[in-house]
Scaffold this active site. Structure first.
Site, short mmCIF file in Angstrom:
data_model
loop_
_atom_site.label_atom_id
_atom_site.label_comp_id
_atom_site.label_asym_id
_atom_site.label_seq_id
_atom_site.Cartn_x
_atom_site.Cartn_y
_atom_site.Cartn_z
N ASP A 139 0.82 -1.21 0.00
CA ASP A 139 0.00 0.00 0.00
C ASP A 139 0.85 1.26 0.00
O ASP A 139 0.48 2.28 -0.60
CB ASP A 139 -0.93 0.00 1.22
CG ASP A 139 -2.13 -0.92 1.03
OD1 ASP A 139 -2.27 -1.48 -0.07
OD2 ASP A 139 -2.91 -1.09 1.99
N ARG B 250 2.61 6.14 -3.10
CA ARG B 250 3.65 6.90 -3.80
C ARG B 250 3.31 7.04 -5.28
O ARG B 250 3.50 8.11 -5.88
CB ARG B 250 5.01 6.19 -3.62
CG ARG B 250 6.19 6.93 -4.19
CD ARG B 250 7.49 6.51 -3.53
NE ARG B 250 7.74 5.08 -3.67
CZ ARG B 250 8.44 4.52 -4.66
NH1 ARG B 250 8.94 5.29 -5.62
NH2 ARG B 250 8.65 3.23 -4.69
N ASN C 111 -5.13 8.94 1.41
CA ASN C 111 -5.65 8.39 2.66
C ASN C 111 -6.11 9.45 3.65
O ASN C 111 -7.28 9.47 4.03
CB ASN C 111 -4.59 7.52 3.34
CG ASN C 111 -4.59 6.10 2.83
OD1 ASN C 111 -5.47 5.71 2.08
ND2 ASN C 111 -3.59 5.33 3.22
N ASP D 37 -4.60 13.89 21.22
CA ASP D 37 -3.28 13.69 20.64
C ASP D 37 -3.23 14.21 19.20
O ASP D 37 -2.16 14.46 18.66
CB ASP D 37 -2.92 12.21 20.65
CG ASP D 37 -2.52 11.71 22.02
OD1 ASP D 37 -2.54 12.52 22.98
OD2 ASP D 37 -2.19 10.52 22.16
N THR E 33 -9.61 2.82 6.28
CA THR E 33 -9.02 1.57 6.78
C THR E 33 -7.55 1.74 7.13
O THR E 33 -6.85 0.75 7.36
CB THR E 33 -9.17 0.45 5.74
OG1 THR E 33 -8.68 0.90 4.47
CG2 THR E 33 -10.63 0.03 5.60
N TYR F 171 -5.02 4.92 9.22
CA TYR F 171 -4.85 5.47 10.57
C TYR F 171 -6.20 5.71 11.26
O TYR F 171 -6.37 5.47 12.45
CB TYR F 171 -4.05 6.76 10.47
CG TYR F 171 -3.55 7.33 11.78
CD1 TYR F 171 -3.69 6.65 12.99
CD2 TYR F 171 -2.91 8.57 11.80
CE1 TYR F 171 -3.22 7.19 14.18
CE2 TYR F 171 -2.44 9.12 12.99
CZ TYR F 171 -2.60 8.42 14.17
OH TYR F 171 -2.14 8.98 15.34
N LEU G 40 -8.92 4.08 11.13
CA LEU G 40 -9.45 2.83 11.69
C LEU G 40 -8.85 2.54 13.05
O LEU G 40 -9.55 2.18 14.01
CB LEU G 40 -9.18 1.67 10.73
CG LEU G 40 -9.60 0.28 11.21
CD1 LEU G 40 -11.10 0.21 11.38
CD2 LEU G 40 -9.12 -0.79 10.23
N SER G 41 -7.53 2.73 13.18
CA SER G 41 -6.86 2.45 14.45
C SER G 41 -7.27 3.42 15.54
O SER G 41 -7.14 3.14 16.73
CB SER G 41 -5.34 2.47 14.27
OG SER G 41 -4.88 3.78 13.98
#
Length: 298
Positions: free
Chosen positions: A67, A72, A156, A186, A197, A199, A201-202
């Site tokens: 990914d 890129r 993204n 943060d 799906t 950053y 998502l986390s």
């Protein structure tokens, strides 16, 4: 004859081997192949090296890697409307649809125009400095308009995040010019559906189908009662002002872009162009999602 840009993961032997094979096949078929200097040197094909900034717009870009390599490739060619075909080498990815064993046949089909093109919205970011602020260095990937305003685009997400460990930052958010809330967190992530799906998502954001059109604003470890992710219309203008004394860092698709201090603002909108992905169609995103999370039929 078509021109194909090959964007390879320069540190994966399998990706380099596949790229070398693809370049040879393209030339045998009468097409032109080009690569970045590092990748071309890695496969002993210095003659394929090109300067991305000065090269002609290719007809197709082929990403050979994961990914990160796909991001890129999109960054290199999306502004020119060039479709990107992703060949997955390594871990299961969300963006790379085809396997190395399918590479030649899928590239051939793409050059014939036999495969579908999927449009993916992108996100754009620019920084507005407070009136008494000195200019700070921007990332080399930033682009300038006629007025000198720097912008970054990503597939993204755009992230505004604390710089100092052990501390939060206070970020005032407004939506389409109206103040919405001040977050103590943060950081904040503004993601596209494709980036839902990643950053986002986390950080607890929702999973959004990649062909949907929307912007998602997700707080990272918020220190407040309101901790929900917002799913917004795609044409929403999201403004984020640093109101704490601590600086915050801007990153676009994982690339460092700028540092903001008190009073500086980040403005995030839909990008003026979309990314274009070569796809075989079907439910590949659902299959990848199911596999990634180990979901069972029953």
């Amino acid at each position: 004859m078509s021109t194909v840009l090959i964007v390879a993961h320069a540190e994966r032997a399998e990706a380099l081997a596949a790229s070398k094979l693809l370049a040879a096949w393209l030339e045998a078929e009468g097409h032109a192949a080009s690569m970045g200097g590092a990748e071309a040197a890695a496969i002993d094909r210095a003659d394929l090296a090109c300067d991305h900034a000065g090269r002609a717009v290719p007809d197709l870009a082929v990403s050979v890697g994961g990914d990160g390599t796909m991001l890129r490739a999109v960054d290199l060619v999306a502004a020119g409307g060039v479709p990107v075909l992703g060949v997955n080498v390594g871990h299961l990815g969300y963006l790379t649809e085809f396997e190395p064993t399918q590479m030649i046949e899928t590239v051939a089909a793409a050059l014939r125009g036999s495969l579908r093109i999927s449009e993916r919205m992108m996100v754009s970011a620019r920084v507005r400095r407070r009136a008494d602020s000195d200019e700070r260095e921007r990332h080399a990937d930033a682009r300038s308009d006629a007025r000198g305003t720097r912008t970054w685009t990503g597939l993204n997400e755009v992230v505004l995040e604390k710089r100092d460990l052990g501390h939060t930052v206070r970020l005032e958010v407004w939506l389409d010019g109206d103040v919405f809330a001040t977050y103590a967190a943060d950081g904040l992530i503004t993601s596209t559906p494709t980036g839902s799906t990643a950053y986002s998502l986390s950080a607890g954001g929702a999973i959004v189908a990649p062909t949907h059109s929307s912007l998602q604003l997700t707080p990272v470890a918020p220190h407040m009662l309101f901790d929900r992710s917002l799913l917004l219309a795609p044409d929403t203008e999201i403004g984020i002002r640093v109101v704490s004394e601590r600086p915050a860092l801007v990153a676009v698709d994982g690339r460092s872009a700028a540092m903001l201090t008190t009073g500086d603002e980040l403005v995030v909108t839909r990008a003026p162009y979309d990314a274009r992905f070569v796809t075989a169609g079907g439910d590949s995103f659902h299959r990848v999602l199911k596999h990634k999370f180990g979901l069972k039929d029953r």
